[in-house]
Design an enzyme around this catalytic site. Structure first.
Site: not given
Ligand code: FMN
Length: 322
Positions: A1, A83, A194-195
């Protein structure tokens, strides 16, 4: 992330789970090719298995970057098609590529032609007005035809104009069922959901429908949930490491990082949530937030933080109210 996780974070997470696959933050193909490679890509052996996530949309550049990643030892190369940030859209990569499945297919084919490790895709279930199930399936079919076998699907669409990246992780509703239907329609593909997944019971429920789960924010903010992953999701019989033991195993790594000229906070910023929900979680977090950022902060700051949290843990276990 991006801005959150890095190699230090992965080292810490790996102390809690041997089995989970860890991902890098997105690194652009151009940065890999022209940037400070060692700084961007180096990681420690104990982090394996690790996937390198690339951002880009030029097949030749992505292929070069994938080959470099493989040479650095990454176990998987993942293409970011999820993204939604403006910065990323200007470079024509990330979620906006969902509108160009043929281009994504060419990228995947070019990357696969250059590396032996798996090339995987992280995507959304749709973008903007292109959010029907048919369009989503067409995206997957086109990219799968190019050879992709593993899709990590963030189960909400992204609005490319009007919502910030943060809002795009919260406002569009989650549609897990769409991801389950994808798995049912293409059982030969490996589908990872995911999500919004916050705990391991939720993971277990998703695993009744799909092949894998990816945790983002929950793994970062409440990292100790990773300590049960091997036992609950991978049926490992290895003992679960207590929080204090995780930190004691982190100490030599931090000492080495400090010796190499690194800052204490580079590592400790990732551990602030370790005691989430436990006695003195706040004191642990505050001690590190205030002291680890200081110039010259040494290992003593971490040792004190351990004493603060673990002293309280021991008392709590003995039934003493703290
Ligand atoms: C601060 C931050 C940075 C992120 N950077 C990336 C990234 O570099 N690549 C990516 O595929 N997803 C990125 N995401 C998205 C997460 O991988 C994920 O898809 C999203 O937060 C939903 O999943 P979660 O609810 O488990 O967090 C980022 C999320 C956050 C909060």
């Amino acid at each position: 992330m991006m801005d959150w996780s890095d190699r230090h974070c992965r080292f810490f997470h790996r102390l809690m789970t041997r089995e989970a696959l860890l991902y890098t933050e997105m690194v652009t193909a151009l940065a890999v090719i022209h940037g400070a490679r060692e700084r961007l890509l180096k990681f420690s052996d104990s982090e394996h298995p690790v996937a390198l996530q690339l951002g880009g949309s030029d097949p030749a550049e992505l292929a070069d970057a994938a080959a470099i990643g493989e040479a650095f030892g990454y176990d998987e190369i993942n293409l970011n098609v999820g993204c939604p940030s403006d910065r990323v859209q200007e470079g024509r990569f990330g979620a906006c590529l969902m509108a160009e499945p043929e281009l994504v297919a060419r990228c995947i084919a070019a990357m696969q032609a250059r590396v032996r490790v798996p090339v995987t895709v992280k995507c959304r279930i749709g973008i903007d007005e292109q959010d029907s199930e048919e369009e989503f399936q067409r995206f997957i079919d086109t990219v799968a035809d190019a050879g992709a076998r593993v899709f990590i699907v963030h189960a909400r669409k992204a609005w490319l104009n009007g919502l910030s990246p943060k809002e795009n992780r919260e406002i569009p509703p989650l549609d897990y069922e769409r991801v389950y239907r994808l798995k049912a329609a293409r059982p030969e593909l490996t589908i990872v959901i995911n999500g919004g997944i916050e705990g391991l019971s939720e993971c277990e429920r998703h695993l009744e429908h799909v092949d894998g789960v990816m945790l983002g924010r929950a793994a970062y903010q409440t990292p100790y949930l990773l300590a049960d992953v091997d036992q609950r999701l991978f049926k490992s019989t290895a003992p679960v490491l207590p929080r204090g033991e995780v930190l004691r195993q982190l100490v030599p790594y931090v000492e080495q990082h400090l010796k190499a000229g690194g800052r204490l906070n580079n590592v400790t910023r990732h551990i602030l949530g370790l005691y989430h929900g436990r006695p003195r979680a706040r004191a642990f977090r505050r001690h590190l937030s205030e002291n680890a950022v200081r110039d010259g902060a040494g290992i003593g700051v971490l040792l004190q933080a351990i004493a603060i949290a673990e002293g309280a843990e021991a008392k709590a276990e003995a039934g003493v109210v703290v």
